[in-house]
Structure formats: C-alpha cells, structure tokens
Design a protein around this motif. Structure first.
Motif, PDB file in Angstrom:
ATOM      1  N   ILE A 126       0.862  -1.184   0.000  1.00 54.17           N
ATOM      2  CA  ILE A 126       0.000   0.000   0.000  1.00 54.17           C
ATOM      3  C   ILE A 126       0.895   1.229   0.000  1.00 54.17           C
ATOM      4  O   ILE A 126       0.670   2.187  -0.739  1.00 54.17           O
ATOM      5  N   ALA A 127       1.944   1.168   0.839  1.00 51.60           N
ATOM      6  CA  ALA A 127       2.946   2.234   0.874  1.00 51.60           C
ATOM      7  C   ALA A 127       4.228   1.673   1.469  1.00 51.60           C
ATOM      8  O   ALA A 127       4.184   0.835   2.380  1.00 51.60           O
ATOM      9  N   LEU A 128       5.351   2.150   0.941  1.00 50.94           N
ATOM     10  CA  LEU A 128       6.666   1.788   1.466  1.00 50.94           C
ATOM     11  C   LEU A 128       7.459   3.079   1.625  1.00 50.94           C
ATOM     12  O   LEU A 128       7.654   3.818   0.656  1.00 50.94           O
ATOM     13  N   TYR A 129       7.881   3.356   2.882  1.00 51.44           N
ATOM     14  CA  TYR A 129       8.558   4.615   3.200  1.00 51.44           C
ATOM     15  C   TYR A 129       9.984   4.360   3.676  1.00 51.44           C
ATOM     16  O   TYR A 129      10.270   3.365   4.352  1.00 51.44           O
ATOM     17  N   ASP A 130      10.866   5.305   3.346  1.00 49.78           N
ATOM     18  CA  ASP A 130      12.227   5.368   3.878  1.00 49.78           C
ATOM     19  C   ASP A 130      12.297   6.667   4.673  1.00 49.78           C
ATOM     20  O   ASP A 130      12.306   7.759   4.102  1.00 49.78           O
ATOM     21  N   LEU A 131      12.346   6.546   6.015  1.00 47.91           N
ATOM     22  CA  LEU A 131      12.235   7.716   6.886  1.00 47.91           C
ATOM     23  C   LEU A 131      13.522   7.925   7.669  1.00 47.91           C
ATOM     24  O   LEU A 131      14.066   7.003   8.261  1.00 47.91           O
ATOM     25  N   LYS A 132      14.005   9.188   7.687  1.00 49.85           N
ATOM     26  CA  LYS A 132      15.188   9.565   8.444  1.00 49.85           C
ATOM     27  C   LYS A 132      14.906  10.663   9.462  1.00 49.85           C
ATOM     28  O   LYS A 132      15.792  11.048  10.211  1.00 49.85           O
ATOM     29  N   ILE A 140       8.752   5.261  -1.327  1.00 50.55           N
ATOM     30  CA  ILE A 140       9.407   4.381  -2.289  1.00 50.55           C
ATOM     31  C   ILE A 140       8.408   3.700  -3.214  1.00 50.55           C
ATOM     32  O   ILE A 140       8.682   3.484  -4.397  1.00 50.55           O
ATOM     33  N   GLU A 141       7.242   3.353  -2.664  1.00 48.12           N
ATOM     34  CA  GLU A 141       6.230   2.655  -3.459  1.00 48.12           C
ATOM     35  C   GLU A 141       4.845   3.047  -2.980  1.00 48.12           C
ATOM     36  O   GLU A 141       4.620   3.215  -1.777  1.00 48.12           O
ATOM     37  N   ARG A 142       3.905   3.187  -3.903  1.00 47.96           N
ATOM     38  CA  ARG A 142       2.522   3.506  -3.569  1.00 47.96           C
ATOM     39  C   ARG A 142       1.591   2.597  -4.382  1.00 47.96           C
ATOM     40  O   ARG A 142       1.663   2.572  -5.607  1.00 47.96           O
ATOM     41  N   ASP A 143       0.774   1.802  -3.696  1.00 47.98           N
ATOM     42  CA  ASP A 143      -0.191   0.899  -4.343  1.00 47.98           C
ATOM     43  C   ASP A 143       0.472   0.027  -5.399  1.00 47.98           C
ATOM     44  O   ASP A 143      -0.048  -0.149  -6.516  1.00 47.98           O
ATOM     45  N   GLY A 144       1.638  -0.519  -5.033  1.00 51.18           N
ATOM     46  CA  GLY A 144       2.335  -1.450  -5.914  1.00 51.18           C
ATOM     47  C   GLY A 144       3.162  -0.814  -7.003  1.00 51.18           C
ATOM     48  O   GLY A 144       3.817  -1.525  -7.782  1.00 51.18           O
ATOM     49  N   VAL A 145       3.172   0.523  -7.086  1.00 50.79           N
ATOM     50  CA  VAL A 145       3.913   1.219  -8.145  1.00 50.79           C
ATOM     51  C   VAL A 145       5.143   1.902  -7.552  1.00 50.79           C
ATOM     52  O   VAL A 145       5.003   2.771  -6.683  1.00 50.79           O
ATOM     53  N   PRO A 146       6.355   1.540  -7.992  1.00 52.61           N
ATOM     54  CA  PRO A 146       7.569   2.200  -7.480  1.00 52.61           C
ATOM     55  C   PRO A 146       7.583   3.682  -7.837  1.00 52.61           C
ATOM     56  O   PRO A 146       7.133   4.077  -8.920  1.00 52.61           O
ATOM     57  N   ILE A 147       8.105   4.491  -6.912  1.00 52.93           N
ATOM     58  CA  ILE A 147       8.252   5.928  -7.143  1.00 52.93           C
ATOM     59  C   ILE A 147       9.700   6.193  -7.536  1.00 52.93           C
ATOM     60  O   ILE A 147      10.623   5.969  -6.753  1.00 52.93           O
ATOM     61  N   LYS A 148       9.898   6.676  -8.747  1.00 50.48           N
ATOM     62  CA  LYS A 148      11.251   6.936  -9.234  1.00 50.48           C
ATOM     63  C   LYS A 148      11.837   8.155  -8.537  1.00 50.48           C
ATOM     64  O   LYS A 148      11.188   9.201  -8.439  1.00 50.48           O
ATOM     65  N   ALA A 149      13.068   8.020  -8.041  1.00 50.26           N
ATOM     66  CA  ALA A 149      13.750   9.149  -7.393  1.00 50.26           C
ATOM     67  C   ALA A 149      14.280  10.106  -8.457  1.00 50.26           C
ATOM     68  O   ALA A 149      15.073   9.712  -9.318  1.00 50.26           O
ATOM     69  N   VAL A 150      13.822  11.355  -8.405  1.00 55.66           N
ATOM     70  CA  VAL A 150      14.293  12.397  -9.318  1.00 55.66           C
ATOM     71  C   VAL A 150      14.776  13.552  -8.457  1.00 55.66           C
ATOM     72  O   VAL A 150      13.993  14.335  -7.925  1.00 55.66           O
ATOM     73  N   HIS A 151      16.102  13.668  -8.292  1.00 55.58           N
ATOM     74  CA  HIS A 151      16.687  14.629  -7.366  1.00 55.58           C
ATOM     75  C   HIS A 151      16.943  15.975  -8.039  1.00 55.58           C
ATOM     76  O   HIS A 151      17.152  16.053  -9.254  1.00 55.58           O
ATOM     77  N   ALA A 219       6.865  -0.559   5.884  1.00 53.80           N
ATOM     78  CA  ALA A 219       6.130  -1.203   4.795  1.00 53.80           C
ATOM     79  C   ALA A 219       4.707  -1.504   5.249  1.00 53.80           C
ATOM     80  O   ALA A 219       4.499  -2.146   6.280  1.00 53.80           O
ATOM     81  N   ILE A 220       3.744  -1.043   4.471  1.00 55.96           N
ATOM     82  CA  ILE A 220       2.333  -1.243   4.785  1.00 55.96           C
ATOM     83  C   ILE A 220       1.710  -2.030   3.639  1.00 55.96           C
ATOM     84  O   ILE A 220       1.804  -1.631   2.473  1.00 55.96           O
ATOM     85  N   SER A 255      -1.045  -5.120   7.446  1.00 60.58           N
ATOM     86  CA  SER A 255       0.220  -5.583   8.010  1.00 60.58           C
ATOM     87  C   SER A 255       1.254  -4.472   7.897  1.00 60.58           C
ATOM     88  O   SER A 255       1.413  -3.866   6.831  1.00 60.58           O
ATOM     89  N   VAL A 256       1.958  -4.194   8.998  1.00 60.08           N
ATOM     90  CA  VAL A 256       2.984  -3.151   9.021  1.00 60.08           C
ATOM     91  C   VAL A 256       4.308  -3.761   9.470  1.00 60.08           C
ATOM     92  O   VAL A 256       4.383  -4.373  10.541  1.00 60.08           O
ATOM     93  N   ASN A 257       5.331  -3.613   8.641  1.00 57.69           N
ATOM     94  CA  ASN A 257       6.693  -4.001   9.018  1.00 57.69           C
ATOM     95  C   ASN A 257       7.530  -2.742   9.217  1.00 57.69           C
ATOM     96  O   ASN A 257       7.479  -1.825   8.394  1.00 57.69           O
ATOM     97  N   VAL A 258       8.301  -2.712  10.289  1.00 56.34           N
ATOM     98  CA  VAL A 258       9.146  -1.563  10.602  1.00 56.34           C
ATOM     99  C   VAL A 258      10.541  -2.067  10.946  1.00 56.34           C
ATOM    100  O   VAL A 258      10.690  -2.984  11.751  1.00 56.34           O
ATOM    101  N   SER A 259      11.571  -1.486  10.342  1.00 53.51           N
ATOM    102  CA  SER A 259      12.936  -1.936  10.614  1.00 53.51           C
ATOM    103  C   SER A 259      13.918  -0.806  10.358  1.00 53.51           C
ATOM    104  O   SER A 259      13.737  -0.009   9.434  1.00 53.51           O
TER     105      SER A 259
END
Length: 297
Positions: A126-132, A140-151, A219-220, A255-259
């Motif tokens: 559903i959503a995958l986050y990289d949090l600092k 990183i991902e929303r509803d199964g679709v990767p989000i391309k990093a454009v800096h 990861a959700i 389901s939520v995974n956190v690491s």
C-alpha cells in the motif's frame, strides 16, 4: 535451553569459498532465529548482484527471505568494530535493527559482504517509506507502483528556481517526500508503545557507536485473507522480524513491518566536511550521531 545448531557445515555463500568474520556471534543469532547455516549457499551469485538504490548504489542480491549486500571498505571496517556490541544489543532487548546473520569475504575476489533478513519482504505495498526524520524522507512505493527518485542536482539550476520546469516524475517524487514527512502510521496503542521504546533504545546504541544516516523502513500492505489481527502487537512485533497487524474500518487487516536499516555509516572527518559543505541545506541528514539520534527518535 541454549539454541540448537541447525547444520554443522560451514556456510558457503553462493557456493563460494569465503572467510567468515565474527561468526561465533552471527552463528548464535542464526540459531536464535532458526536460520540454517546454509541459508544463502544457493539462490544468488556474484553475477546477479544489482544496484539496490541505497547509498552509493550498493550492490545486492535477494536470496529468498534474505538479502546479500556488498560492503564498502569503510562499512566492512565498521561492522568488524561493532559486531560484539551489536550482538549484545540485539540479544539484550527489543530492537528494530535489521538482523544480520553473516559477514564474509569472498576468497577469490577479496570483496566483502554481509547477509541480513529482508526487513519488509516483497510487495505489492500500500505504501513503502524510507524515513530519516529529515528532508531525506521519501515514499518508495505507492499501491504497488515504485516511485522513481528524481533529485534536484546542484548543477540543474532550473529545477531549483522554477517548479514549472519539473517533469511529472519529479512532481510525483516531490509529493511522495511531502507525504513521507508527515506520514501517520496506524498501529495499536501497544504496538506504537513498543516501537517507540525500541527506537529510543536503538538510537541510544547507534549514537554511542558514532553511527548515523540510518533509515526507518516502513512497509504497509494488505494482509492475506484469513489472517487475524494481533491485538496489542504479539511477541516479536517490535523486533523488525514479524509484521504488526491491525483491523481496518472496512473489515480488512493491514500488516505493518518496521525496521532500521543502513546503520553502518560512521561519523568521520569526511562526514564533517560534508556537513560544512551542506551548511545552507535545511534539515539535512549529515549531522553528528547524537543530533541524528535525537531527531530520529
């Protein structure tokens, strides 16, 4: 009773001859988590290593429920230095640090690697986050679709001064960063309490070992049908090993995974120079470990 070994043969990652580092500690972690010694002997090779999208384009390969990552000389030295303390930390209480199970050098090539559990498993998410806890937070991902990093690169002045010049991919990436900065992860009260206590404990250890620039991977996903939500979190839910489950208003289960991942970056002279060069950036990741840890927790 002490953990029982599941195999007696020495690991041969990818079927290759290797030199093992600190395996008295890592073998105990494998035994504790019921990971066989031959867990990455098959399913990957040096030839299928790919850039993982993390710091510096680190090469990695998936091997079932595990990930093999190549170590830079600096990260190899850090892991050698902190293994004893890491082992004591992850066996001494709840932790969200991603579990490491092997540290080795390939004899033929001299390249160094470590093997860890896949912190979040496979999507779709559903959503995958990289949090600092800073401006580097991202989706990183929303509803199964990767989000391309454009800096926004420093040499691309137009991207800094004119948002109208942004591509659709840049706009999507930017909106994902805005979302990640304010994300509210739904957990039960007990799950939230255990996570926060684990993060506080982990950041204290990371700061004490002069480590920084790590991430909280969140990861959700929708849980498979028939999975009952664990009220209160369940054993191990705050240890980065098992998903935390909760019911949704529509009768489903999430389901939520956190690491905590990528925690081998030492605070070095090079980092101090980088901090000075980025003096004009707001809310940056390159800050001393004590500052990074307080902000992260």
């Amino acid at each position: 009773s002490p953990p029982r070994r599941m195999t007696v043969a020495a690991p041969r990652p990818g079927g290759r001859e290797v030199e093992l580092f600190n395996d008295s500690s890592f073998s105990e972690l494998r035994a504790r988590d019921q990971v066989p010694d031959d867990f990455i002997d098959e399913g990957w090779s040096l030839a299928n290593l790919q850039a993982g999208g993390g710091k510096g384009g680190t090469l990695m390969a998936r091997a079932g429920a595990y990930i093999v990552k190549e170590l830079s000389p600096g990260d190899h030295a850090t892991l050698l230095q902190v293994t004893g303390s890491y082992f004591a930390h992850v066996t001494g209480g709840d932790t969200l640090l991603c579990p490491f199970y092997l540290h080795f050098r390939d004899v033929e090539t001299g390249r160094c690697f470590f093997a860890m559990r896949d912190a979040v498993g496979k999507g779709p998410f559903i959503a995958l986050y990289d949090l600092k806890g800073c401006a580097d937070d991202k989706l990183i991902e929303r509803d199964g679709v990767p989000i391309k990093a454009v800096h926004k690169r420093i040499w691309n002045v137009n991207m800094w001064v004119n948002k109208r010049s942004w591509t659709a991919e840049r706009r999507q990436y930017f909106q994902g960063k805005v979302e990640a900065r304010g994300v509210d992860v739904q957990l039960t009260a007990d799950q939230r309490d255990r996570c926060l206590k684990s993060i506080e404990r982990d950041t204290q250890w990371l700061s004490q070992n002069q480590l920084m620039d790590y991430s909280l991977l969140v990861a959700i996903r929708r849980a498979p049908k028939g999975v009952a939500a664990a009220c209160g979190g369940g054993d191990g839910a705050a240890q980065g090993h098992r998903p935390m489950l909760h019911n949704t208003a529509d009768g489903g289960v999430v389901s939520v995974n956190v690491s905590i991942i990528d925690f081998l970056q030492k605070w070095t002279t090079g980092k101090r120079v980088a901090m000075a060069l980025k003096a004009l950036e707001r809310n940056k990741a390159t800050v001393p470990p004590s500052v990074y840890g307080r902000r992260f927790s």
